[in-house]
Design an enzyme around this catalytic site. Structure first.
Site, PDB file in Angstrom:
ATOM      1  N   GLU A  53      35.509 -40.974  20.996  1.00 56.50           N
ATOM      2  CA  GLU A  53      34.373 -41.392  20.181  1.00 56.50           C
ATOM      3  C   GLU A  53      33.829 -40.226  19.355  1.00 56.50           C
ATOM      4  O   GLU A  53      33.506 -40.398  18.170  1.00 56.50           O
ATOM      5  CB  GLU A  53      33.247 -41.960  21.059  1.00 56.50           C
ATOM      6  CG  GLU A  53      33.640 -43.195  21.843  1.00 56.50           C
ATOM      7  CD  GLU A  53      34.192 -42.894  23.229  1.00 56.50           C
ATOM      8  OE1 GLU A  53      34.172 -43.804  24.078  1.00 56.50           O
ATOM      9  OE2 GLU A  53      34.652 -41.754  23.473  1.00 56.50           O
ATOM     10  N   CYS A  81      30.826 -42.774  27.466  1.00 53.81           N
ATOM     11  CA  CYS A  81      30.074 -42.004  28.451  1.00 53.81           C
ATOM     12  C   CYS A  81      28.684 -41.718  27.861  1.00 53.81           C
ATOM     13  O   CYS A  81      28.450 -41.941  26.671  1.00 53.81           O
ATOM     14  CB  CYS A  81      30.814 -40.712  28.784  1.00 53.81           C
ATOM     15  SG  CYS A  81      30.787 -39.475  27.458  1.00 53.81           S
ATOM     16  N   CYS A  84      28.846 -39.680  24.634  1.00 48.12           N
ATOM     17  CA  CYS A  84      29.359 -40.427  23.481  1.00 48.12           C
ATOM     18  C   CYS A  84      28.377 -41.496  23.029  1.00 48.12           C
ATOM     19  O   CYS A  84      28.204 -41.715  21.828  1.00 48.12           O
ATOM     20  CB  CYS A  84      30.723 -41.017  23.795  1.00 48.12           C
ATOM     21  SG  CYS A  84      31.995 -39.738  23.987  1.00 48.12           S
TER      22      CYS A  84
END
Length: 155
Positions: A53, A81, A84
């Site tokens: 990402e 996560c 990101c």
């Protein structure tokens, strides 16, 4: 439409797996046009922040000449996560579409912070739209493809 772009993210993840990276891919789309695509490059760049990402956001910002990605959607093979998700929020992405979940990544051996995107969105009062489970089985299968490789590395 979501499945079409998720398949591009899956292709990015497979490219990363072939290059000895972890099994994550992403692409960023604006007005039905792919702006950028990337896979994890943590090992290639020796940079723990080089998640798919983040790499896609960096490429999209360069391609568009701005740090404001309003009007864009990111397609990620796995639920982003917290790092990101935060980057997506700060880049003003309109939407995150993902396939596999943080729990799927944890089961595959990744040291995930188990904070779902819905929770991040709520805590931060983010306006980003979330769409989960797009091609979930295909995205989760990337962990198995990666796990079958003798050169696999995690972090």
């Amino acid at each position: 439409m979501d499945q079409r772009f998720m398949r591009l993210a899956i292709a990015q993840a497979r490219e990363g797996i072939q290059r000895g990276q972890t099994p994550f891919g992403a692409c960023i789309v604006r007005d039905g046009v792919v702006v950028a695509g990337a896979h994890n490059a943590v090992w290639a760049h020796t940079d723990i922040t080089a998640h798919a990402e983040i790499e896609a956001i960096r490429a999209a910002c360069r391609a568009l000449g701005t740090v404001d990605l309003s009007g864009c959607t990111i397609y990620s093979t796995c639920e982003p996560c917290p790092m990101c998700f935060s980057a997506c929020h700060w880049a003003n992405l309109d939407r995150i579409v993902y396939g596999a979940t943080i729990a799927d990544a944890a089961r595959a051996g990744f040291r995930e912070l188990a904070i779902p995107n819905e929770q991040m969105k709520s805590y931060g009062q983010s306006t980003i739209q979330l769409t989960s489970g797009v091609l979930h089985a295909e995205c989760a299968a990337l962990f198995e493809e990666w796990g079958a490789r003798p050169d696999r590395r995690s972090y």
